[in-house]
Design an enzyme around this catalytic site. Structure first.
Site, PDB file in Angstrom:
ATOM      1  N   ARG A 253      23.670  47.244  35.167  1.00 57.41           N
ATOM      2  CA  ARG A 253      24.396  45.907  35.353  1.00 57.41           C
ATOM      3  C   ARG A 253      23.495  44.663  35.876  1.00 57.41           C
ATOM      4  O   ARG A 253      23.807  43.553  35.951  1.00 57.41           O
ATOM      5  CB  ARG A 253      25.556  46.101  36.517  1.00 57.41           C
TER       6      ARG A 253
ATOM      7  N   ASP B 218      40.141  36.023  44.201  1.00 51.04           N
ATOM      8  CA  ASP B 218      39.053  37.230  43.984  1.00 51.04           C
ATOM      9  C   ASP B 218      37.734  36.536  44.506  1.00 51.04           C
ATOM     10  O   ASP B 218      37.495  35.385  44.902  1.00 51.04           O
ATOM     11  CB  ASP B 218      38.885  37.204  42.460  1.00 51.04           C
TER      12      ASP B 218
HETATM   13  C1  LIG Z   1      39.825  45.915  38.421  1.00 45.44           C
HETATM   14  S1  LIG Z   1      40.105  44.442  38.826  1.00 45.44           S
HETATM   15  C2  LIG Z   1      42.030  44.357  38.877  1.00 45.44           C
HETATM   16  C3  LIG Z   1      42.565  43.173  38.490  1.00 45.44           C
HETATM   17  C4  LIG Z   1      44.070  42.960  38.417  1.00 45.44           C
HETATM   18  N1  LIG Z   1      44.602  42.992  39.805  1.00 45.44           N
HETATM   19  C5  LIG Z   1      44.977  44.067  37.662  1.00 45.44           C
HETATM   20  O1  LIG Z   1      45.268  45.100  38.580  1.00 45.44           O
HETATM   21  O2  LIG Z   1      44.766  44.037  36.512  1.00 45.44           O
HETATM   22  C6  LIG Z   1      39.638  44.450  40.345  1.00 45.44           C
HETATM   23  C7  LIG Z   1      39.267  42.745  40.921  1.00 45.44           C
HETATM   24  O3  LIG Z   1      39.122  43.115  42.266  1.00 45.44           O
HETATM   25  C8  LIG Z   1      37.958  42.214  42.513  1.00 45.44           C
HETATM   26  N2  LIG Z   1      37.471  42.397  43.939  1.00 45.44           N
HETATM   27  C9  LIG Z   1      36.458  43.874  44.167  1.00 45.44           C
HETATM   28  N3  LIG Z   1      36.233  43.764  45.648  1.00 45.44           N
HETATM   29  C10 LIG Z   1      36.859  42.486  46.222  1.00 45.44           C
HETATM   30  C11 LIG Z   1      36.754  42.072  47.401  1.00 45.44           C
HETATM   31  N4  LIG Z   1      36.287  42.539  48.219  1.00 45.44           N
HETATM   32  N5  LIG Z   1      37.570  40.999  47.336  1.00 45.44           N
HETATM   33  C12 LIG Z   1      38.255  40.450  46.477  1.00 45.44           C
HETATM   34  N6  LIG Z   1      38.300  40.759  45.297  1.00 45.44           N
HETATM   35  C13 LIG Z   1      37.743  42.072  45.230  1.00 45.44           C
HETATM   36  C14 LIG Z   1      37.025  42.207  41.455  1.00 45.44           C
HETATM   37  O4  LIG Z   1      36.111  41.186  41.460  1.00 45.44           O
HETATM   38  C15 LIG Z   1      37.947  42.586  40.291  1.00 45.44           C
HETATM   39  O5  LIG Z   1      38.193  41.431  39.513  1.00 45.44           O
END
Ligand SMILES: C[S@@+](CC[C@H](N)C(=O)[O-])C[C@H]1O[C@@H](n2cnc3c(N)ncnc32)[C@H](O)[C@@H]1O
Length: 286
Positions: free
Chosen positions: A43, A155
């Site tokens: 990445r 996010d």
């Molecule tokens: C796998 S996606 C899940 C998206 C959606 N909630 C779903 O279940 O379809 C995880 C998301 O969490 C966000 N994320 C990860 N760490 C985070 C943090 N510390 N604060 C806010 N968002 C975060 C990532 O950028 C990503 O877009």
């Protein structure tokens, strides 16, 4: 552990991996296991190439010491997050929302005179989750005037937030949306957007997008939420961080408010604060 070299010219040694792993955890909460070395290499290789850096030590020094390092941190975060999402992901959550929770909140609102609903989609990725929530709300309230219904979607990944704000999706991505809702809430793209579906203003207007880091920032909102969705986000964190976030959801929810987690996420012993009332659906106990 050892040195990992995949199809790129870059290699990462144990010291470099440790430094980056620690930095990533501090910045995002994401807890990378030893098996994630290849993921880091694949990445971040493009970033090294873009910056004309020759190894991960130089990259680490760049992000932590260079005058433009802060800007690079954003790229680092955006590269490391896992953003998989779908419209109507874990469909049973939206059925519960439509058939059980919204009718309940509607009745409570009618009795109390508070015709207001606030929902937070935390870790909203490219917008599929908040748009699905918004469709469910719009459909439920379409013949119920007077309600003020809003979704806050957050996010920490700025590229995902940009995509969410645009609300432009391919035919393949919108496939889980029932056709009658797709044609009500999306329009077909023309010109450069041919073959794509664009979220209509009627859907967008009830969603506010904001950059927010669940691990390093407090969310400042005037009123607590009725419902929080935080699905498939805390799964990437260690236990202490998960607990800290679950506690912050408790603080940010109204008494009796609901929290939706991902299918493989749990309350981690916080049953004193939340009661599990459905498939990864929890209610604040007081
Ligand atoms: C796998 S996606 C899940 C998206 C959606 N909630 C779903 O279940 O379809 C995880 C998301 O969490 C966000 N994320 C990860 N760490 C985070 C943090 N510390 N604060 C806010 N968002 C975060 C990532 O950028 C990503 O877009």
């Amino acid at each position: 552990m050892g040195t990992v070299n995949i199809l790129t010219q870059f290699q990462i040694n144990d010291t470099e991996f440790e430094l980056l792993r620690k930095l990533i955890k501090e910045l995002t909460g994401i807890n990378l296991s030893d098996q994630k070395k290849m993921l880091v290499v694949s990445r971040l290789s493009k970033r090294l190439r873009n910056l004309n850096l020759h190894n991960f030590t130089s990259y680490y020094n760049y992000v932590t010491k260079h005058k433009d390092g802060r800007q690079e941190l954003n790229h680092l975060i955006n590269r490391i997050t896992t953003n998989k999402t779908d419209f109507y992901r874990e469909r049973h959550h939206f059925e519960f929302l439509k058939d059980i929770l919204l009718p309940q909140l509607y009745e409570e609102g009618r009795k109390s005179g508070r015709l207001k609903l606030r929902i937070w989609s935390a870790g909203c990725s490219s917008g599929e989750e908040p748009y699905t929530i918004a469709i469910t709300l719009k459909e439920f309230f379409k013949h119920k005037p007077g309600w003020d219904v809003k979704v806050l979607a957050t996010d920490l990944d700025t590229e995902m937030l940009d995509r969410a704000v645009k609300g432009v999706y391919s035919e393949h991505v919108v496939a889980p949306i029932p056709p009658e809702y797709l044609y009500t809430y999306f329009k077909k793209g023309i010109g450069a957007n041919k073959g794509l579906f664009l979220a209509k203003e009627s859907l967008k207007e009830i969603i506010t997008y904001r950059k927010h880091n669940l691990v390093t920032e407090e969310l400042s909102v005037r009123n607590p939420f009725d419902i929080i969705f935080c699905r498939n986000v805390i799964i990437y964190f260690d236990e202490a961080t998960k607990l800290k976030i679950i506690d912050s959801f408790y603080e940010n929810l109204k008494s009796g408010g609901h929290l939706f987690l991902g299918h493989s996420e749990s309350l981690l012993g916080r049953e004193d604060r939340f009661k599990l009332i459905g498939n990864s659906i929890c209610r604040r106990t007081d």
